[in-house]
Design an enzyme around this catalytic site. Sequence first.
Site, PDB file in Angstrom:
ATOM      1  CB  CYS A  43      -6.559  -0.533   5.451  1.00 54.78           C
ATOM      2  SG  CYS A  43      -4.852  -1.106   5.235  1.00 54.78           S
ATOM      3  CD  GLU A  80      -1.949   4.035   3.253  1.00 54.27           C
ATOM      4  OE1 GLU A  80      -1.637   3.426   2.202  1.00 54.27           O
ATOM      5  OE2 GLU A  80      -3.093   4.010   3.710  1.00 54.27           O
ATOM      6  CB  CYS A 138      -1.929   1.459   6.303  1.00 51.58           C
ATOM      7  SG  CYS A 138      -1.601   0.711   4.685  1.00 51.58           S
ATOM      8  CG  HIS A 168      -1.982  -1.002   1.208  1.00 53.72           C
ATOM      9  ND1 HIS A 168      -3.076  -0.934   2.047  1.00 53.72           N
ATOM     10  CD2 HIS A 168      -2.175  -2.113   0.447  1.00 53.72           C
ATOM     11  CE1 HIS A 168      -3.879  -1.958   1.808  1.00 53.72           C
ATOM     12  NE2 HIS A 168      -3.349  -2.690   0.844  1.00 53.72           N
TER      13      HIS A 168
END
Length: 173
Positions: free
Chosen positions: A91, A63, A94, A61
Amino acid sequence: MDAAKVRSEFDEKMMRYALELADKAEALGEIPVGAVLVDDARNIIGEGWNLSIVQSDPTAHAEIIALRNGAKNIQNYRLLNSTLYVTLEPCTMCAGAILHSRIKRLVFGASDYKTGAIGSRFHFFDDYKMNHTLEVTSGVLAEECSQKLSTFFQKRREEKKIEKALLKSLSDK
């Protein structure tokens, strides 16, 4: 944690840059999410965009990639006094990485009502048992961030319809 924290011109500048990074993800067929990590002197120390499909990695992801890059750049996994800007509410995965990185502040654009862990779906940082707290600012350029995602998913649905119709027409022959 107060979602109504003061937004600065710098916050908007960094979110615009995160949106540019999201374009890189979209160009690769990824969900368009971008992230920028900035130190307390306002230097960019990490950046990332979604690469889960390209890298066949569910943890890739935006992040996570930005945090990894930042940690490598400063040679320390503790990203003290830094701010992470991300176009979409993180999420739970993360949020866990954000917690462990010890950043000072999180700024995000669009809320994620399906999997958001910072107040939309879950309230990850509100648990008093967490060993780190951080400042959260939400809604920075929310409309632009949300529109980018909406446009992406609308286009994706249209492509699926065309693909389905094409397959049907081929099977009818």
